[in-house]
Write an enzyme that holds these catalytic residues in place. Structure first.
Site, short mmCIF file in Angstrom:
data_model
loop_
_atom_site.label_atom_id
_atom_site.label_comp_id
_atom_site.label_asym_id
_atom_site.label_seq_id
_atom_site.Cartn_x
_atom_site.Cartn_y
_atom_site.Cartn_z
N ASP A 169 12.19 62.65 21.66
CA ASP A 169 12.78 63.04 20.38
C ASP A 169 12.73 64.57 20.29
O ASP A 169 12.15 65.26 21.15
CB ASP A 169 12.09 62.35 19.19
CG ASP A 169 12.99 62.33 17.95
OD1 ASP A 169 14.01 63.06 17.93
OD2 ASP A 169 12.70 61.59 16.99
C1 NOJ Z 1 15.13 63.67 15.31
C2 NOJ Z 1 15.21 62.24 14.90
O1 NOJ Z 1 13.91 61.68 14.82
C3 NOJ Z 1 16.04 61.38 15.84
O2 NOJ Z 1 16.21 60.12 15.27
C4 NOJ Z 1 17.36 62.03 16.11
O3 NOJ Z 1 18.12 61.22 16.97
C5 NOJ Z 1 17.10 63.40 16.72
N1 NOJ Z 1 16.36 64.22 15.78
C6 NOJ Z 1 18.39 64.10 17.10
O4 NOJ Z 1 19.08 64.50 15.99
#
Ligand code: NOJ
Length: 728
Positions: free
Chosen positions: A262
């Site tokens: 993430d």
């Molecule tokens: C953080 C989020 O937790 C995740 O769900 C998302 O896909 C990513 N950022 C990318 O935007």
């Protein structure tokens, strides 16, 4: 490209080039724009590293993506195409209801079609990967990200997982499909206190039985990517959790795709406290099996050097890069890095009439009617539509960023399109109270004079109408990532509006917008009908008008429990019995529960009304005993006992009342939707087989245990319509 050619390409790549494939740039590095949701180390990259990065996150626009693809490929020593990824969560330009609402349709078919439309639009815009489906099991409404999950049940979430992956990916080579990325692996939905990014502590049994099945269902459906979660799981951050990523995800579940961290999660292992510095974080992540480092500086800054110093075997890098190249190859990017996207044609795909039609049907099917004292459907009446959501376009949820928000249909537009006389509209108040902020900052508020004028106008209309439809809710930006809350209500201003309207006209229907279960006890008491519409998307206003006027019947069932009050949270239907159970609607001291509130939630999982009544016969079992390898057919006859057609979701629950470990008081094991004309009856049958009775026993073996079992079939998780059988 053949496998042999891919291997050859890999052999020919320099270490720096290989590491480049494992780096994901945020949009801002290339274009200076994009949504930034945390610190990104990638802003420290050299031009050469930026030139070698293998993927980009957060860019939209076919023209822009084509240009960047060309520009970046030219810089790549082997001209390897880049992957463009984005959060396409509930639609791309045609916005569908939020995933929690999709869960409430209990229709995997609708979820599949929604994702298929989203994939077609995203692919036409030049994208290759969506960061969806989000399959975190959710039990705590304080957590803002419950809106992104199908809900609180492992079985329902697994069905939705499969459908969503099918919808996005289909045949990946086809130009209207994108690769799906399951997330957030694992257990992100259970943060302590509902605080986003917080620690998660779950027993291995709970992880395996409740939290992992939906991710596993996505893997089995062929989901091509998996994203690690921000949280620690039993004290180990997921991006450095070898057990989770190698043993469970790859070995046990058989996942062969790409693991992406993430956002900055690799670097975040330093503040978590398991890496002394970013270099060590990079080492932990690559050892655990993270193939792509999303926007942190860990792989970019340290991975090549870690390999050179012998601390990380190059083999790990090679394996990761091969997985990334394979994905690019399977998307057809080596043959055509633009996947036949013609920017001149993109507009024709976005907001296509058939997508809008699906969005309208899906939204209507996701609404959950929680209360109706004979006031709905509205009929030919004078109706005052009051509240800040009457003419509000921000009804598409926290994870949608439509380029043309003006295409969103408001309630006012949806009602006006019906062409009925006697409709009036007033805003009444603002969504947010004065001085309150969402995660994206403060929202302009009216002056006091303006607020008074709004209130006065609303009360005047309410007093002179037969019915009032109150259009209220929480702001979309109080939900989603970083949307955790310690209260589960709507703004004070909206509550005041509702209370005052009630004094002049008690014939109130409340239409509630939200991204999570709210504590709606008072709202329900003040209203004769309560319809939860979540964040319904582009066709929201039309779908709401359809349902309120009875052109469509409400059919949604809650996929997440609505609490009586905040203090009950987390509250979910498949909990465990205690040694001192309290009857759900009674309070007895020195028994399990509270002294000031019953244990039963306000509205349980699986609950949702229709405009008609469904009568259930007793549960019939074709036999009372079965051995492994055999099956029991459980059936009920469902009758539409009212005078309008309706759609019912018939639900099957099982309980193992005595086992070597305590089992949930009931678990959903099947559901079927039936559409019945007035007076019509239908027999609905479920097959019960031994594998449905398995669980992790006292020795952690996944088995069933002989003995007595309870079966329940009904229209909600609290049905008492039951029977029993014995497994021998
Ligand atoms: C953080 C989020 O937790 C995740 O769900 C998302 O896909 C990513 N950022 C990318 O935007």
């Amino acid at each position: 490209m053949t496998q042999e050619k891919l291997n050859e390409l890999l052999r020919d790549m320099s270490l720096e080039e290989k590491v480049g494939q494992m780096i994901q740039l945020p949009a801002e590095v290339l274009t200076g724009g994009g949504l930034v949701t945390g610190p990104t180390g990638t802003t420290q990259l050299t031009d050469e590293q930026v030139g070698m990065a293998g993927s980009v996150l957060g860019i939209k626009g076919a023209e822009k993506i084509r240009k960047l693809q060309k520009q970046q490929m030219a810089k790549q020593p082997h001209h390897i195409p880049l992957l463009f990824m984005l959060d396409v969560i509930n639609g791309f330009e045609t916005i569908f209801p939020i995933p929690l609402a999709l869960g409430c349709t209990f229709s995997p078919k609708m979820a599949e079609e929604a994702c298929s439309a989203a994939a077609a639009e995203a692919a036409a815009d030049g994208l290759h990967v969506t960061f969806s489906p989000m399959l975190d099991l959710v039990r705590d409404a304080r957590w803002g990200r419950v809106m992104e999950s199908p809900g609180e049940d492992p079985y329902l979430n697994s069905e939705m997982a499969r459908a969503m992956v099918r919808g996005y990916q289909g045949d990946l080579r086809s130009k209207d499909k994108v690769a799906a990325c399951l997330k957030h692996f694992a257990g992100y939905g259970a943060p302590e206190g509902g605080r986003d990014y917080d620690n998660v502590e779950l027993s291995e049994r709970t992880i395996l039985e409740d939290y992992l099945p939906a991710y596993e269902a996505a893997v089995k459906e062929g989901c091509r990517l998996a994203m690690t979660s921000f949280n620690t799981l039993n004290r180990v951050p997921s991006s450095g959790n070898k057990w989770l990523l190698r043993k469970i995800l790859r070995e046990k579940m058989g996942f062969e795709g790409v693991v992406i961290s993430d956002y900055s999660a690799v670097e975040e292992m330093v503040p978590h406290g398991i890496a002394a510095d970013v270099r060590e974080a990079a080492k932990l992540a690559v050892e655990a099996g993270v193939d792509i480092d999303m926007v942190s500086n860990a792989y970019a800054g340290h991975l090549a050097e870690l390999v050179r110093s012998g601390e990380v075997p190059e083999k790990l890098v090679d394996e990761a890069v091969l997985r990334i190249l394979t994905l690019k190859n399977d998307l057809g990017l080596f043959e055509d890095p633009f996947r036949a996207v013609d920017p001149a044609e993109t507009e024709k795909v976005l907001l296509r009439a058939d997508f809008r039609q699906k969005a309208r049907e899906t939204a209507a099917a996701s609404f959950v009617l929680l209360k109706n004292e004979g006031i709905l459907p509205l009929g030919k009446k004078l109706v005052a539509w009051i509240g800040p959501y009457v003419d509000n376009r921000e009804i598409y949820g926290a994870w949608s960023f439509p380029e043309r928000p003006e295409e969103t249909v408001t309630i006012k537009q949806g009602v006006e399109a019906k062409g009925l006389p006697g409709m009036s509209f007033a805003r009444g108040s603002y969504v947010m109270d004065k001085g309150r902020a969402t995660k994206f900052g403060r929202i302009p508020n009216p002056s006091d004079e303006q607020a008074d004028a709004w209130m006065e106008e609303a009360l005047k209309l309410a007093a002179s109408s037969d019915r009032v439809v109150m259009c209220l809710g929480e702001h979309k930006d109080l939900t989603g990532e970083a949307g955790s809350r310690t209260s589960l209500g709507i703004s004070k201003g909206q509550m005041e509006l509702l209370r005052k309207v009630r004094q002049v006209n008690p014939n109130i229907v409340t239409v509630l917008f939200c991204g999570r279960p709210l504590a709606v006890k008072e709202i329900a008491e003040l209203s004769k009908a309560l319809l939860v519409v979540w964040m319904p998307g582009t066709e929201g206003g039309n779908a709401i008008a359809d349902v309120l006027f009875g052109d469509r019947v409400p059919q949604g069932k809650l996929s997440m429990t609505f609490p009586r009050s905040l203090g009950q949270v987390p509250v979910y239907y498949n909990h465990f019995a205690t040694g001192r159970p309290n009857p759900p609607h009674e309070i007895h001291l020195f028994r399990n529960g509270y002294m000031d509130e019953v244990n039963a939630p306000l509205y349980p999982f699986g609950f949702g009304l229709s405009y008609t009544e469904f009568a259930y016969s007793e549960v019939k079992l074709d036999r009372r005993q079965m051995a492994p390898g055999e099956r029991i057919t459980a059936s009920v006859t469902v009758t539409n006992a009212g005078d309008v057609s309706g759609v019912e979701t018939v639900q099957l629950y099982l309980r193992d009342p005595s086992a070597s470990v305590v089992r949930p008081v009931r678990s959903l094991k099947g559901f079927q939707k039936v559409s019945l004309a007035p007076g019509e009856s239908r027999e609905v049958s479920f097959s019960i087989e031994e594998p449905m009775l398995r669980f992790y026993d006292i020795e952690m073996n996944y088995v069933s245990e002989p003995g007595r079992f309870e079966v329940y079939i009904g229209g909600s998780s609290d049905t008492e319509n039951g029977a029993e059988f014995v497994l021998v």
